[in-house]
Design a protein around this motif. Structure first.
Motif, PDB file in Angstrom:
ATOM      1  N   GLY A  17      10.195 -34.936  40.581  1.00 29.36           N
ATOM      2  CA  GLY A  17      11.481 -34.593  39.988  1.00 29.36           C
ATOM      3  C   GLY A  17      11.810 -33.112  40.068  1.00 29.36           C
ATOM      4  N   GLN A  18      10.795 -32.260  40.214  1.00 30.55           N
ATOM      5  CA  GLN A  18      11.021 -30.821  40.330  1.00 30.55           C
ATOM      6  C   GLN A  18      11.318 -30.404  41.766  1.00 30.55           C
ATOM      7  OE1 GLN A  18      11.193 -29.735  37.186  1.00 30.55           O
ATOM      8  NE2 GLN A  18      10.349 -31.768  36.794  1.00 30.55           N
ATOM      9  N   CYS A  19      10.854 -31.220  42.705  1.00 33.96           N
ATOM     10  CA  CYS A  19      11.004 -30.886  44.120  1.00 33.96           C
ATOM     11  C   CYS A  19      12.469 -30.999  44.538  1.00 33.96           C
ATOM     12  CB  CYS A  19      10.129 -31.801  44.981  1.00 33.96           C
ATOM     13  SG  CYS A  19       8.373 -31.592  44.678  1.00 33.96           S
ATOM     14  N   TRP A  27       6.223 -23.124  43.841  1.00 39.05           N
ATOM     15  CA  TRP A  27       5.624 -23.561  42.587  1.00 39.05           C
ATOM     16  C   TRP A  27       4.912 -24.894  42.785  1.00 39.05           C
ATOM     17  CZ3 TRP A  27       6.189 -19.186  40.307  1.00 39.05           C
ATOM     18  CH2 TRP A  27       7.350 -18.447  40.463  1.00 39.05           C
ATOM     19  N   GLY A  28       4.189 -25.341  41.747  1.00 40.47           N
ATOM     20  CA  GLY A  28       3.518 -26.622  41.884  1.00 40.47           C
ATOM     21  C   GLY A  28       2.552 -26.921  40.764  1.00 40.47           C
ATOM     22  N   VAL A  29       1.632 -27.819  41.049  1.00 45.78           N
ATOM     23  CA  VAL A  29       0.620 -28.284  40.099  1.00 45.78           C
ATOM     24  C   VAL A  29      -0.740 -28.122  40.773  1.00 45.78           C
ATOM     25  CG1 VAL A  29      -0.265 -30.303  38.860  1.00 45.78           C
ATOM     26  CG2 VAL A  29       2.209 -29.970  39.080  1.00 45.78           C
ATOM     27  N   LYS A  30      -1.686 -27.522  40.055  1.00 50.63           N
ATOM     28  CA  LYS A  30      -3.043 -27.369  40.583  1.00 50.63           C
ATOM     29  C   LYS A  30      -4.028 -27.980  39.597  1.00 50.63           C
ATOM     30  CE  LYS A  30      -1.987 -23.021  42.821  1.00 50.63           C
ATOM     31  NZ  LYS A  30      -1.086 -22.138  42.098  1.00 50.63           N
ATOM     32  N   ILE A  31      -4.932 -28.772  40.098  1.00 55.60           N
ATOM     33  CA  ILE A  31      -6.023 -29.340  39.312  1.00 55.60           C
ATOM     34  C   ILE A  31      -7.310 -29.005  40.056  1.00 55.60           C
ATOM     35  CG2 ILE A  31      -7.074 -31.438  38.378  1.00 55.60           C
ATOM     36  CD1 ILE A  31      -4.262 -32.704  38.353  1.00 55.60           C
ATOM     37  N   ASP A  44       3.200 -24.995  37.117  1.00 52.84           N
ATOM     38  CA  ASP A  44       4.279 -24.014  37.119  1.00 52.84           C
ATOM     39  C   ASP A  44       5.520 -24.587  36.448  1.00 52.84           C
ATOM     40  OD1 ASP A  44       3.067 -21.810  38.561  1.00 52.84           O
ATOM     41  OD2 ASP A  44       3.111 -23.117  40.322  1.00 52.84           O
ATOM     42  N   LEU A  45       6.074 -23.804  35.534  1.00 54.39           N
ATOM     43  CA  LEU A  45       7.270 -24.222  34.793  1.00 54.39           C
ATOM     44  C   LEU A  45       8.517 -23.486  35.262  1.00 54.39           C
ATOM     45  CD1 LEU A  45       5.634 -24.180  31.250  1.00 54.39           C
ATOM     46  CD2 LEU A  45       5.842 -26.120  32.827  1.00 54.39           C
ATOM     47  N   GLU A  46       8.345 -22.454  36.054  1.00 50.17           N
ATOM     48  CA  GLU A  46       9.472 -21.681  36.581  1.00 50.17           C
ATOM     49  C   GLU A  46      10.447 -22.621  37.285  1.00 50.17           C
ATOM     50  OE1 GLU A  46      11.549 -18.184  37.199  1.00 50.17           O
ATOM     51  OE2 GLU A  46       9.510 -18.141  36.423  1.00 50.17           O
ATOM     52  N   GLY A  47      11.712 -22.506  36.954  1.00 54.47           N
ATOM     53  CA  GLY A  47      12.727 -23.336  37.597  1.00 54.47           C
ATOM     54  C   GLY A  47      12.804 -24.754  37.077  1.00 54.47           C
ATOM     55  N   THR A  48      12.070 -25.053  35.995  1.00 53.59           N
ATOM     56  CA  THR A  48      12.133 -26.400  35.399  1.00 53.59           C
ATOM     57  C   THR A  48      12.794 -26.299  34.027  1.00 53.59           C
ATOM     58  OG1 THR A  48      10.070 -26.391  34.118  1.00 53.59           O
ATOM     59  CG2 THR A  48       9.878 -26.874  36.487  1.00 53.59           C
ATOM     60  N   SER A  49      13.088 -27.430  33.455  1.00 52.76           N
ATOM     61  CA  SER A  49      13.684 -27.452  32.119  1.00 52.76           C
ATOM     62  C   SER A  49      12.708 -26.979  31.043  1.00 52.76           C
ATOM     63  CB  SER A  49      14.167 -28.868  31.781  1.00 52.76           C
ATOM     64  OG  SER A  49      13.067 -29.758  31.729  1.00 52.76           O
ATOM     65  N   LEU A  50      11.445 -26.794  31.396  1.00 51.17           N
ATOM     66  CA  LEU A  50      10.411 -26.385  30.441  1.00 51.17           C
ATOM     67  C   LEU A  50      10.120 -24.896  30.457  1.00 51.17           C
ATOM     68  CD1 LEU A  50       7.882 -29.255  31.217  1.00 51.17           C
ATOM     69  CD2 LEU A  50       9.532 -29.161  29.335  1.00 51.17           C
ATOM     70  N   GLU A  51      10.726 -24.142  31.357  1.00 49.80           N
ATOM     71  CA  GLU A  51      10.313 -22.753  31.557  1.00 49.80           C
ATOM     72  C   GLU A  51      10.483 -21.861  30.332  1.00 49.80           C
ATOM     73  OE1 GLU A  51      12.432 -20.468  34.535  1.00 49.80           O
ATOM     74  OE2 GLU A  51      14.232 -21.630  34.170  1.00 49.80           O
ATOM     75  N   GLU A  52      11.391 -22.172  29.436  1.00 49.64           N
ATOM     76  CA  GLU A  52      11.602 -21.342  28.242  1.00 49.64           C
ATOM     77  C   GLU A  52      11.040 -21.974  26.968  1.00 49.64           C
ATOM     78  OE1 GLU A  52      12.818 -18.276  28.305  1.00 49.64           O
ATOM     79  OE2 GLU A  52      13.195 -18.362  30.456  1.00 49.64           O
ATOM     80  N   ARG A  53      10.473 -23.163  27.077  1.00 47.31           N
ATOM     81  CA  ARG A  53      10.000 -23.868  25.883  1.00 47.31           C
ATOM     82  C   ARG A  53       8.684 -23.292  25.375  1.00 47.31           C
ATOM     83  NH1 ARG A  53       9.330 -30.247  25.732  1.00 47.31           N
ATOM     84  NH2 ARG A  53      11.501 -30.137  26.388  1.00 47.31           N
ATOM     85  N   GLU A  54       8.611 -23.140  24.062  1.00 49.55           N
ATOM     86  CA  GLU A  54       7.384 -22.652  23.415  1.00 49.55           C
ATOM     87  C   GLU A  54       6.318 -23.751  23.421  1.00 49.55           C
ATOM     88  OE1 GLU A  54       6.850 -19.659  21.589  1.00 49.55           O
ATOM     89  OE2 GLU A  54       8.724 -18.881  22.432  1.00 49.55           O
TER      90      GLU A  54
END
Length: 100
Positions: A17-19, A27-31, A44-54
């Motif tokens: 959904g972020q792509c 950006w992405g996900v690393k495990i 990575d939350l940059e550019g997502t709806s979560l980037e400013e959420r505490e």
């Protein structure tokens, strides 16, 4: 479907959904694994709806191989956990991302 299958399926859907043709190039996900032993994740939350959420920093210690640490720093959800806690850590991210 087990809990681990469902949280992994959810994470795959969240990532997809972020792509947007741009986000996934920077950006992405690393495990990854840790040598103590355990897991580490960076989402990575940059550019997502979560980037400013505490996100309140969380530390759970149940034993030497049963632990979780999670926080958001610099627009990244970061966490590490014991070798058997990866599903629990990903579920914590999911609950937060879904607003629970």
């Amino acid at each position: 479907m087990s809990g681990s299958d469902s949280v992994l399926s959810w994470l795959q859907g969240w990532y997809a959904g972020q792509c947007d043709g741009d986000w996934e190039h920077e950006w992405g996900v690393k495990i990854e694994t840790l040598d103590n032993p355990g897991w580490t994740i960076t989402i990575d939350l940059e550019g997502t709806s979560l980037e400013e959420r505490e996100y309140p920093e969380q530390t759970i210690r149940r034993g030497p191989h049963d632990w979780i640490f999670a926080r958001v720093v610099d627009r990244q959800f970061g966490g590490s956990c014991g070798p058997g806690n990866l599903t629990e850590l990903l579920t914590m991210f999911r609950s937060w991302a879904e607003g629970h």
